[in-house]
Each structure stands twice: as C-alpha cells, then as structure tokens.
Design an enzyme around this catalytic site. Structure first.
Site, PDB file in Angstrom:
ATOM      1  N   ILE A   1       3.357   8.849  -1.127  1.00 15.67           N
ATOM      2  CA  ILE A   1       4.123   7.993  -2.017  1.00 15.67           C
ATOM      3  C   ILE A   1       3.276   6.757  -2.293  1.00 15.67           C
ATOM      4  CG2 ILE A   1       6.459   8.798  -1.555  1.00 15.67           C
ATOM      5  CD1 ILE A   1       6.756   6.649   0.568  1.00 15.67           C
TER       6      ILE A   1
ATOM      7  N   MET B   1       0.830  -1.194   0.000  1.00 11.83           N
ATOM      8  CA  MET B   1       0.000   0.000   0.000  1.00 11.83           C
ATOM      9  C   MET B   1       0.873   1.255   0.000  1.00 11.83           C
ATOM     10  SD  MET B   1      -3.221  -0.916   2.476  1.00 11.83           S
ATOM     11  CE  MET B   1      -4.205  -2.379   2.171  1.00 11.83           C
ATOM     12  N   CYS B   2       0.238   2.386   0.049  1.00 10.71           N
ATOM     13  CA  CYS B   2       0.930   3.672  -0.035  1.00 10.71           C
ATOM     14  C   CYS B   2       1.352   4.149   1.359  1.00 10.71           C
ATOM     15  CB  CYS B   2       0.010   4.709  -0.671  1.00 10.71           C
ATOM     16  SG  CYS B   2      -0.751   4.134  -2.203  1.00 10.71           S
ATOM     17  N   GLN B   3       2.003   5.304   1.399  1.00  9.72           N
ATOM     18  CA  GLN B   3       2.312   5.944   2.673  1.00  9.72           C
ATOM     19  C   GLN B   3       1.941   7.418   2.594  1.00  9.72           C
ATOM     20  OE1 GLN B   3       5.871   5.283   4.859  1.00  9.72           O
ATOM     21  NE2 GLN B   3       5.911   3.081   4.479  1.00  9.72           N
TER      22      GLN B   3
END
Length: 263
Positions: free
Chosen positions: A78, A1-3
């Site tokens: 990100i 997943m994203c951050q």
C-alpha cells in the site's frame, strides 16, 4: 511512507485474513492511500492486481478479500507516494522476467540521489525510485551470474550485498520473490511471524475479524507472514534489525552458508 506485506508458505495458502487487515491501512486506519497492489505466484505464473485508488475503497481490493487465491509466495503493497505521481504505472509490486521466471518486488522507503547507470536490460516504466532500484538489482544480478540462475546460497549472498549497497542511499525496506523464496530486507521497520502447528486463533488489529487457523490448516502447514507493522494484537511478532536481510523458504527462515563456505 508505504507499507509491505508478504507471505511465504510450504503449501498454497490464501492471504485473505492478512490482506483484509492490511488493506484497511490503505486510507482508513492509516494514510497509505496513493495506490496498492498484490502479486500471487501460481506455478510459473503470477497474478498481479494493482490500482491507483486507495485500497480501502478499491473494487479490485474487494475482489481480493472475497476471492481466496492460494499461493506459496505473495507480495502486497500500500502506497504513500514520496517519488512519482499517483498513477497505475507507479503502483507496486513490480514484475520482471529473469532466467525464465518471474521476479516480484515491492519497496517501502525513499532513496535520495539514487541514479544508477542502467544498460537497458531492465528499464523502469514509471517514475519511482522503487522501480529504478528493482531494475538495477536485476541488472546487477544478471551481470554477476550470467545466463544461469545460481544456487540459493550464492543468491542469498548477492542479495545481502546489493540491498546494503542500495540502502546506503536512504530507506530500503523491500520484499522480492521468484516464486521459490522470499527475500526481505529491513532498513527501518519490518516484522514477521511463522504460524505452524498448533495453530492459534488470531485477531486483526485494524479490523474486527478473528480466524482460528487450526480449522483451516493441516498439522504440516507452515506459513510465514512478513509485514511493516504487526497485523494482529494477540500474537508475538519478531522485529527485524536495521540492515537485516532474511530469506524465507517453505514458510521458514533459512540460513545459507556463504558461497565461500563459511557459515
């Protein structure tokens, strides 16, 4: 997943230190290499930078790390793609206007079978579940309150309701700001720290970089940094609880009485 990375302050502050560590996770110390973006509020305006290249190698990210833009509210992201191709229109943060001011949104997670009916007031440009959720959130917000933006207690109540509704479809870690407040909702993982006098010396976890904040701040400054995973290895970060929605104003956590008057 994203951050996710967010900053909320009581005075315009640059995010170079935090973004330097954060962007390293975009393809070097972590796998989030499917694009990135950052948005800065400045008065009524927003500076938005997005790139579908990995943050660790993006020339635009290098510009942000060397250009200390000062802002009271910043949201960065990100991406590790789960829905939607790796292309510019799918890069967070997303920006829309409502009530004559900009709203900035970024999301980490994956929403399954999320297909709300949109009435056309806010429509996605890309193909992510994240932008769809943002459009739905704004649509419901505008439908609830009409032509005039409500006070912060009413807005905070609404955010608690809508984030819980959307989170029922999957993972919904998100940040949203209108330049006045930063709303953060946690489904699985978010952390925050509030830096204030006496300011510490901080060491990045992902980069060999140290800053003595006492040298670049005043005793009155207060800065809240919100991020998926802690950015420093020598500070105490507070972890959100699953389902927690928190409002940050002027660098601090703010508790509002509900619209009905209860604490």
């Amino acid at each position: 997943m994203c951050q996710l990375l967010g900053m909320n302050c009581n005075t315009p502050t640059d995010i170079v230190f935090s973004f330097t560590g954060f962007s390293t996770r975009g393809g070097l110390t972590d796998e989030h290499k499917d694009g990135w973006g950052i948005a800065f509020f400045e008065g009524s305006g927003v500076r938005l930078f997005v790139d579908h290249q990995p943050a660790v190698s993006s020339p635009v990210a290098d510009l942000i790390k060397s250009y200390p833009i000062k802002s009271k509210n910043v949201i960065a992201h990100i991406r590790k793609a789960t829905q939607g191709e790796v292309m510019l229109e799918n890069c967070h943060p997303f920006v829309r206007e409502c009530w004559g001011r900009y709203w900035v949104f970024a999301h980490n997670g994956d929403l399954k079978n999320f297909a709300p009916a949109l009435n056309g007031s806010f429509l996605p440009v890309g193909t992510t579940d994240s932008e769809l959720a943002f459009c739905y959130l704004l649509q419901q917000m505008r439908s609830r309150f009409g032509e005039v933006m409500p006070g912060m207690p009413e807005l905070a109540d609404f955010m608690r309701e809508i984030t819980a509704e959307i989170a029922a479809f999957g993972t919904f870690n998100m940040m949203l700001s209108n330049g006045e407040a930063l709303f953060a909702h946690c489904s699985t993982k978010l952390h925050y720290i509030i830096r204030q006098y006496p300011f510490p010396v901080a060491n990045l976890s992902d980069e060999q970089m140290t800053v003595d904040f006492s040298q670049v701040t005043t005793p009155n400054d207060k800065v809240a940094v919100i991020v998926t995973e802690p950015l420093t290895d020598n500070e105490t970060w507070t972890q959100f609880s699953p389902g927690q929605m928190t409002v940050f104003v002027d660098g601090d956590v703010v508790q509002f009485a509900s619209a009905g008057g209860a604490a």
